[in-house]
Write a protein that holds these residues in place. Structure first.
Motif, mmCIF file in Angstrom:
data_model
loop_
_atom_site.group_PDB
_atom_site.id
_atom_site.type_symbol
_atom_site.label_atom_id
_atom_site.label_comp_id
_atom_site.label_asym_id
_atom_site.label_seq_id
_atom_site.Cartn_x
_atom_site.Cartn_y
_atom_site.Cartn_z
ATOM 1 N N SER A 3 -9.522 14.189 9.510
ATOM 2 C CA SER A 3 -9.117 13.011 8.765
ATOM 3 C C SER A 3 -8.233 12.138 9.617
ATOM 4 N N TYR A 56 -3.990 11.691 -6.464
ATOM 5 C CA TYR A 56 -4.418 10.395 -5.930
ATOM 6 C C TYR A 56 -3.373 9.829 -4.975
ATOM 7 N N THR A 58 -0.928 11.410 -3.499
ATOM 8 C CA THR A 58 -0.786 12.322 -2.357
ATOM 9 C C THR A 58 -1.862 12.046 -1.317
ATOM 10 N N HIS A 59 -3.085 11.833 -1.795
ATOM 11 C CA HIS A 59 -4.195 11.545 -0.891
ATOM 12 C C HIS A 59 -3.987 10.219 -0.152
ATOM 13 N N GLN A 60 -3.492 9.206 -0.870
ATOM 14 C CA GLN A 60 -3.250 7.914 -0.240
ATOM 15 C C GLN A 60 -2.209 8.028 0.865
ATOM 16 N N TYR A 62 -1.342 10.798 2.492
ATOM 17 C CA TYR A 62 -1.844 11.686 3.541
ATOM 18 C C TYR A 62 -2.840 10.965 4.443
ATOM 19 N N GLU A 63 -3.793 10.258 3.834
ATOM 20 C CA GLU A 63 -4.840 9.602 4.605
ATOM 21 C C GLU A 63 -4.364 8.318 5.271
ATOM 22 N N PRO A 143 -5.090 17.238 -2.237
ATOM 23 C CA PRO A 143 -6.411 16.622 -2.045
ATOM 24 C C PRO A 143 -7.336 17.547 -1.254
ATOM 25 N N GLN A 145 -9.402 16.709 0.894
ATOM 26 C CA GLN A 145 -9.411 16.281 2.290
ATOM 27 C C GLN A 145 -8.351 17.024 3.088
ATOM 28 N N TRP A 146 -7.153 17.153 2.536
ATOM 29 C CA TRP A 146 -6.057 17.836 3.223
ATOM 30 C C TRP A 146 -6.379 19.318 3.391
#
Length: 527
Positions: A3, A56, A58-60, A62-63, A143, A145-146
């Motif tokens: 990522s 949501y 957290t994902h924002q 992180y990414e 997430p 993804q993480w």
């Protein structure tokens, strides 16, 4: 694949080359105790979102947030150590383990010359993090993804360390002493044990079985828990099956790798397809393992599907930090598909769009590969070397003089085995060409055409039967040939497989073309 928070150079042994002078200057100015205000805000907000189970946000962060701050403040230097940011997350032990995981991931991606001590510290942090998760005391949602990147990075750092310790020729005595001191870090048994423990403790195999019976909603929820539980252990167990496939491919144990992936039905859409890195890594390693086990049809089928998916969807990832790696894996899988089709022609399994791309990239080389001369072997060598994983040796090298490099030994062995397999199939191309012209032909007539005696021809026919059959994960014999034959009283009877038309794919292609036309028309401004 990785990522935004992971390395752009996932397939390289070392991070991207940077100016040594610029890097040295940046490190000289680096103050480990200084925490920029933007980092304080990032850490406190990330901690709050994780604590509030806000996937949501957290994902924002992180990414997007981690990547932007890395570019702005830490392009050539590490992030502040966990001790420096601890006051901004209430000193939370689990959060600091997650932060350190990001810290070491950034260090592997951006910094050059990581020491054995730093690599060992990253190993210790993974051990601590996974131990906490395996104890079942983590009640948070992260997430997917993480969680995928966590497993992906764990395997990558193991691979990187194995490559690093095998390059002994130019190491200093201090580095040799450190390797001896940290000889237990990143051992193959430790890595496999943690991945297997995550699979078993999560009971992901049982969850997937219950889902087949309609007793579980795993795929429908993308693995998230909407009833107050945690998705962390469950998803780490799920992604660890893919991690195990990758590790066993790196070690050259393809049968075990495919067996570890067996609970995931890759013929269907699943949770592994929701993260692009997970999707591509799964199919790449599955296809490569299938190639090495002569399960050519399985490899061709899955390569075709993923390449068609990338062809249709890659424009949506152009602004992603993953894009370069997506394109590289795409090119590697085209190379592997060319190899599979040269060893086992299966044109009926290939979508016309993928076939067009393949011909543009490797059409000439595939024609030459059918000749099985020195030039053909050189092309097989070239494509294999370009597209294969970075193989590793499970056992550490002997740390005694004279010091030499061992990092290419595993690759050379796998290349040797592959080319030996290619040589064994030298005459099969001729057999295939003749048999596809006939429904029946006598042994004597075919032997005359091929300029061999009848005993040699029977041996070649048996070799073809053997090479075009393999053993699947369930121990069943499966055929990779696009036609079959049998011999009855010195007469060869050829049975060609029937093409099953897939009308759904045809209509899907037409729908996509229609949508592209509409999109282009919408951009046209009429007077």
């Amino acid at each position: 694949m990785a990522s935004a928070a992971a390395s752009y150079y996932r397939d390289r042994d070392e991070p991207a080359p940077t100016s040594s002078a610029a890097g040295a200057a940046a490190m000289a100015a680096y103050d480990p105790n200084y925490v920029p205000d933007s980092v304080k805000t990032f850490v406190s907000h990330l901690y709050r979102h994780i604590r509030d189970r806000n996937v949501y946000e957290t994902h924002q962060m992180y990414e997007g947030g981690f990547h932007r701050l890395s570019d702005r403040h830490f392009r050539d230097t590490p992030w502040p150590p966990a001790e420096a940011v601890a006051p901004h997350c209430d000193g939370d032990h689990v959060f600091l383990l997650l932060y350190r995981e990001l810290w070491f991931r950034h260090a592997h991606a951006r910094l050059q010359g990581l020491t054995p001590a730093q690599r060992a510290e990253s190993w210790d942090n993974y051990c601590s993090l996974f131990s906490v998760i395996l104890q079942g005391v983590v009640n948070m949602q992260l997430p997917n993804q993480w969680l995928w990147d966590m497993v992906d990075e764990f395997v990558y750092q193991f691979q990187s360390f194995c490559q690093y310790r095998a390059k002994l020729k130019n190491k200093t005595q201090e580095e040799i002493n450190l390797l001896k001191q940290y000889d237990q870090a990143w051992s193959v048994y430790g890595v496999l044990n943690y991945l297997k423990a995550l699979v078993e403790k999560s009971m992901i195999g049982e969850i997937l079985e219950r889902e087949k019976e309609g007793l579980e909603q795993f795929t429908a929820t993308d693995g998230y828990d909407y009833e107050g539980g945690s998705n962390v252990l469950k998803m780490l167990g799920y992604y660890s099956m893919i991690g195990l496939l990758r590790v066993h491919c790196l070690l050259g144990d393809y049968h075990t790798g495919l067996k570890c992936l067996a609970p995931i039905d890759i013929s269907q859409q699943g949770v592994y397809t929701t993260v692009i890195g997970s999707h591509i890594s799964t199919i790449y390693h599955y296809g490569f393992a299938s190639l090495m086990m002569r399960r050519y049809v399985d490899g061709i089928r899955e390569f075709n599907k993923i390449l068609l998916y990338i062809l249709k969807c890659k424009q949506y990832h152009q602004n992603s930090p993953q894009y370069d790696q997506l394109l590289k894996k795409n090119e590697q899988m085209y190379a592997l598909l060319a190899v599979c089709l040269s060893l086992c022609p299966q044109d009926k399994l290939i979508d016309e769009n993928v076939s067009t791309q393949l011909k543009e990239k490797y059409g000439d080389k595939m024609t030459k590969m059918h000749r099985y001369d020195d030039e053909a072997y050189a092309i097989y060598d070239e494509l294999f070397s370009y597209a294969c994983p970075k193989f590793i040796t499970a056992s550490p090298p002997v740390l005694q003089e004279p010091f030499t490099n061992y990092n290419q030994d595993a690759y050379r062995l796998q290349l040797k085995l592959f080319l030996y397999e290619v040589k064994q199939q030298q005459l099969l191309s001729g057999i295939r060409s003749y048999l596809k012209l006939y429904s029946t032909i006598t042994i004597g007539k075919l032997a005359k055409y091929m300029d061999v005696d009848e005993v040699t021809l029977r041996t070649i026919l048996m070799t073809y039967k053997h090479k075009m059959h393999s053993i699947d994960s369930d121990g069943k014999v499966i055929s990779s040939a696009d036609f079959d034959f049998y011999i009855d009283e010195d007469i060869i009877h050829v049975v060609e497989s029937k093409l099953t038309k897939n009308h759904g794919d045809y209509f899907l292609r037409q729908i996509l073309k229609f949508e592209e036309m509409i999109s282009q028309l919408d951009k046209v401004q009429f007077d």
